[in-house]
Design an enzyme around this catalytic site. Sequence first.
Site, mmCIF file in Angstrom:
data_model
loop_
_atom_site.group_PDB
_atom_site.id
_atom_site.type_symbol
_atom_site.label_atom_id
_atom_site.label_comp_id
_atom_site.label_asym_id
_atom_site.label_seq_id
_atom_site.Cartn_x
_atom_site.Cartn_y
_atom_site.Cartn_z
ATOM 1 N N ASN A 50 -13.600 17.337 -66.206
ATOM 2 C CA ASN A 50 -13.046 18.699 -66.253
ATOM 3 C C ASN A 50 -13.290 19.317 -67.626
ATOM 4 O OD1 ASN A 50 -11.098 16.747 -67.089
ATOM 5 N ND2 ASN A 50 -9.443 18.220 -66.890
ATOM 6 N N GLU A 63 -14.765 17.268 -60.276
ATOM 7 C CA GLU A 63 -15.507 17.068 -59.021
ATOM 8 C C GLU A 63 -16.653 18.061 -58.896
ATOM 9 O OE1 GLU A 63 -12.287 17.379 -59.536
ATOM 10 O OE2 GLU A 63 -11.075 16.490 -57.947
ATOM 11 N N CYS A 97 -8.518 19.599 -55.814
ATOM 12 C CA CYS A 97 -8.030 20.956 -55.543
ATOM 13 C C CYS A 97 -8.818 21.583 -54.386
ATOM 14 C CB CYS A 97 -8.124 21.831 -56.803
ATOM 15 S SG CYS A 97 -9.747 22.538 -57.088
HETATM 16 N N1 THU Z 1 -8.573 19.206 -62.324
HETATM 17 C C1 THU Z 1 -9.713 18.559 -61.958
HETATM 18 O O1 THU Z 1 -10.614 18.332 -62.766
HETATM 19 N N2 THU Z 1 -9.839 18.170 -60.669
HETATM 20 C C2 THU Z 1 -8.897 18.394 -59.698
HETATM 21 O O2 THU Z 1 -9.123 18.065 -58.543
HETATM 22 C C3 THU Z 1 -7.614 18.999 -60.043
HETATM 23 C C4 THU Z 1 -7.506 19.528 -61.429
HETATM 24 C C5 THU Z 1 -8.432 19.590 -63.731
HETATM 25 C C6 THU Z 1 -8.441 21.057 -63.995
HETATM 26 C C7 THU Z 1 -7.665 21.140 -65.287
HETATM 27 O O3 THU Z 1 -8.557 20.914 -66.359
HETATM 28 C C8 THU Z 1 -6.708 19.983 -65.228
HETATM 29 O O4 THU Z 1 -7.200 19.116 -64.225
HETATM 30 C C9 THU Z 1 -5.282 20.376 -64.919
HETATM 31 O O5 THU Z 1 -5.210 21.158 -63.790
#
Ligand code: THU
Length: 145
Positions: A50, A63, A97
């Site tokens: 992320n 993802e 998400c």
């Molecule tokens: N995040 C992801 O990388 N993948 C997910 O499926 C859910 C959320 C990240 C986005 C953000 O940087 C952090 O997690 C908190 O929401």
Amino acid sequence: MKNLPLSKEEVTRLVDAAQAARENSYSPYSKFKVGAAVLTSEGEIFKGTNVENASYGLTVCAERNAIFAAVSAGHRRFRALALITQKIPGVAFGSPCGACRQVMSEFMPPATPVYIAVLNGKKRTVYCKKLSELMPFAFTKFEEK
Ligand code: THU
């Protein structure tokens, strides 16, 4: 051609790759590190993490970064995706998400396994869900070729 299920070793390799990508997480705002990895039908692994931004809405999840890295390298067919987060109190695992589920649905058949790993101290627990369980009735034009 149908995708074969992953061996235990392949699952470990994929989750290890997701965990390695998580180390590169750029998440100074949420402090929530996520790693992901996809296994292409050709047997290559692509990683993503992320990446957040001071303008919060520009954040891209692990993802999608993994999938986009693979697609950018010319891959369109995937056997599996793995993601890994820390343990979130009150829930069994960190679920992808909705935006990432939609992107997965673009490139992965509904039966594709999604390995969801949870880090709790040194303990790593891996759950497996089919994409169709995570994203039923997806809007997709996917066709098995
Ligand atoms: N995040 C992801 O990388 N993948 C997910 O499926 C859910 C959320 C990240 C986005 C953000 O940087 C952090 O997690 C908190 O929401």
